[in-house]
Scaffold this active site. Structure first.
Site, PDB file in Angstrom:
ATOM      1  N   ASP A   1       0.811  -1.220   0.000  1.00  0.00           N
ATOM      2  CA  ASP A   1       0.000   0.000   0.000  1.00  0.00           C
ATOM      3  C   ASP A   1       0.843   1.269   0.000  1.00  0.00           C
ATOM      4  OD1 ASP A   1      -2.066  -1.881   0.366  1.00  0.00           O
ATOM      5  OD2 ASP A   1      -1.958  -1.670   2.547  1.00  0.00           O
TER       6      ASP A   1
ATOM      7  N   GLU B   1     -11.379   1.378  -3.317  1.00  0.00           N
ATOM      8  CA  GLU B   1     -10.737   1.756  -2.059  1.00  0.00           C
ATOM      9  C   GLU B   1      -9.489   2.582  -2.373  1.00  0.00           C
ATOM     10  OE1 GLU B   1      -9.488  -1.849  -0.073  1.00  0.00           O
ATOM     11  OE2 GLU B   1      -8.719  -2.712  -1.926  1.00  0.00           O
TER      12      GLU B   1
END
Length: 549
Positions: free
Chosen positions: A15, A187
């Site tokens: 991420d 997301e």
């Protein structure tokens, strides 16, 4: 420009969020249940990176005791507004089932090395938040919305709301600016502004093999947003044989000379079962802007969305540090920066270092795999093949006290060479494994019986070693001062089980990566101590490692 091989952050570095401040680049990555929270790497050239800090390092900022596996710190966003750094992050307390108890916070610092502030709580309406600093001085909090009523499609779009830094609160209306594409599971939003457009970059498709980066834009901050001509700007979902798989969750950065790059997570699967033992790693791709004001992936194949294994970067990478053996001592006030532990901020209850001897003492607490308080200290596996070695001094009284060397992913998949004792007090060596880790698919209880234990003298230190060669894992032991020659213990184990795909969760549910380290447990509750004298991690170049950098 030098060609550099991906990934730029090998091993569990998921991420990525990137920011440039002057000539310095910083990447923040998720740490999940591993403490301290958030890894921040620094680079001057996008090719060579150094881990410099984990900013969430005290109880006031983070306490993850009780957080399940693959919960904890998700998707940090690191930005700079011209005056200070802003770090937005989620602490997830539950992820399975209809509900997500995902609490979002903000911390700040004038320097990347801190001190970082105590956290400001923002909301718990979703996860993967980011903070956008508009050129009019306003700040906007952006996060995906979780709707527990809509399972299994609870990803309800991207929400935007103004953040008032003075009061530390969200103010004004909340607007759902983007529902996501048909791929779904939208997301990880990041907002940018360029040439009068607001660009919204999101991740979609889950964190598995359908992962993607999706891009939309609008002349207005609140929309409506139009989709990129290709919808996605990066994905491996239609390229099952590409070296870099599971590509998505990205962030843009511009160099001082006007070149543009996208950092993104990726996985490098091994074996025919496509297992990512190194977890989700950070890669980088060059981006070019076209006359239509849309960015495209720079590729030898025009229009390709598939990430490249090699990329042009401003500098060459020095691979020597990557292949160098690491011999760790524990003589500082803190652990070596490569090491982390699990969940608890109260380190004095699980370990201590010794400035005089350089040894690490683990204080036996709960069993390996506990979600609350276990003494386990480990570093990331960053190579497909490696050797790790330590020496343990431990005097267990019975089978409820054990300590040793572990290859660890989570409570659902680990291998653990333990020094323990039989109920009669006789010391023995025993391999423990989680139920999912044994090749039969369930726990092989014969491993845990007396007939398979190796009886050893009740006095003396024990040398422990693990060899990993691609998919094969073998434990070894030697008795210091008695028989210094290493001997195999146990069968060859399947190292590929220590991977995302075997993490004990449903699809898209295991998010970390393989670690190797030391642990100690005392289920009698007497806090029995185990002393470890050094730890070495030696990378090995092996023929089976097809995509090693």
């Amino acid at each position: 420009m030098p060609l550099v091989r991906n990934p730029i952050l090998p091993g569990f570095n998921a991420d990525p969020s990137i920011v440039r401040v002057g000539d310095d680049y910083y990447i923040a990555t998720s740490t999940f249940e591993w403490y301290p929270g958030v890894q921040i790497h620094h680079s001057k050239d996008l090719a060579n990176w150094e881990l410099v800090i984990r900013p969430l390092n005290r109880k006031a900022q983070l306490d993850m005791r009780g957080d399940p596996d693959s919960c904890g710190i998700w998707a940090p966003c690191l930005t700079h507004d011209g005056q200070k750094f802003w770090l937005v992050y989620t602490d997830v307390k539950r992820k399975d089932g209809n509900y997500k108890d995902a609490h979002n916070y903000i911390v700040t610092a004038e320097s990347i090395m801190g001190p970082w502030s105590d956290p400001v709580y923002v909301n718990s309406s979703g996860f993967d938040p980011s903070l956008f600093h508009d050129d009019d001085g306003k700040k906007w909090f952006v996060n995906m919305m979780w709707d527990h009523r809509r399972r299994p499609r609870a990803f309800a779009g991207i929400a935007l709301q103004e953040y008032d830094a003075a009061s530390g609160k969200l103010v004004g209306p909340r607007t759902n600016i983007y529902p996501g594409s048909e791929l779904g599971l939208v997301e990880a939003p990041h907002l940018y502004k360029r040439n009068g457009y607001y660009y919204l970059l999101t991740a979609e498709g889950g964190t598995g093999y359908d992962h993607a980066c999706t891009l939309v834009r609008s002349r207005s901050l609140t929309g409506p947003y139009e989709a990129h001509p290709q919808t996605h700007i990066l994905t491996s979902k239609d390229a099952p044989h590409a070296a870099l798989q599971r590509a998505g969750h990205g962030d843009f950065v511009e160099t001082p000379d006007g070149r543009h790059y996208l950092v993104h997570l990726t996985g490098r699967p091994t074996t025919q079962l496509r297992r990512c033992v190194l977890g989700r790693e950070t890669a980088i791709q060059e981006i070019t802007w076209s006359d239509d004001d849309w960015p495209y992936l720079k590729s030898s194949t025009p229009g390709s969305l598939v990430p490249s294994l090699y990329v042009d970067l401003p500098a060459a990478r020095d691979d020597a540090p990557y292949w160098a053996p690491k011999a760790y001592t524990f003589d500082g006030p803190h652990l070596p920066i490569d090491f982390q532990w699990l969940r608890t901020p109260e380190t004095e209850r699980i370990f201590r270092t010794d400035a005089k001897t350089g040894k690490l003492t683990l204080i036996g607490r709960e069993a390996i795999g506990s979600w609350f308080e276990q003494a386990l200290v480990a570093r990331r596996q960053t190579h497909f093949s490696y050797d790790a070695e330590t020496v343990v001094d431990f005097s267990p009284e019975d089978e409820r006290q054990f300590a040793g060397l572990t290859a660890y992913y989570c409570r659902f998949n680990f291998f653990y060479l333990t020094l323990s004792a039989h109920s009669d007090g006789q010391r023995e060596l025993l391999i423990q494994a989680s139920e999912a880790s044994w090749p039969t698919g369930g726990l092989n209880n014969e491993l845990l019986t007396e007939s398979h234990a190796v009886k050893i003298p009740n006095e003396g230190r024990v040398k422990m070693k693990v060899n990993v060669r691609g998919r094969q894992l073998q434990f070894w032991y030697a008795l210091e001062g008695v028989d210094e020659d290493y001997k195999k213990i146990g069968p060859v184990l399947d190292a590929s089980i220590i991977s995302d795909e075997c993490g004990g969760h449903q699809a898209h549910g295991s998010f970390t990566g393989a670690f190797v380290g030391v642990a100690a447990s005392d289920l009698n509750g007497t806090a029995k101590e185990a002393v470890f004298d050094g730890f070495t991690y030696t990378p090995v170049q092996h023929d089976s490692d097809r995509y090693e950098i």
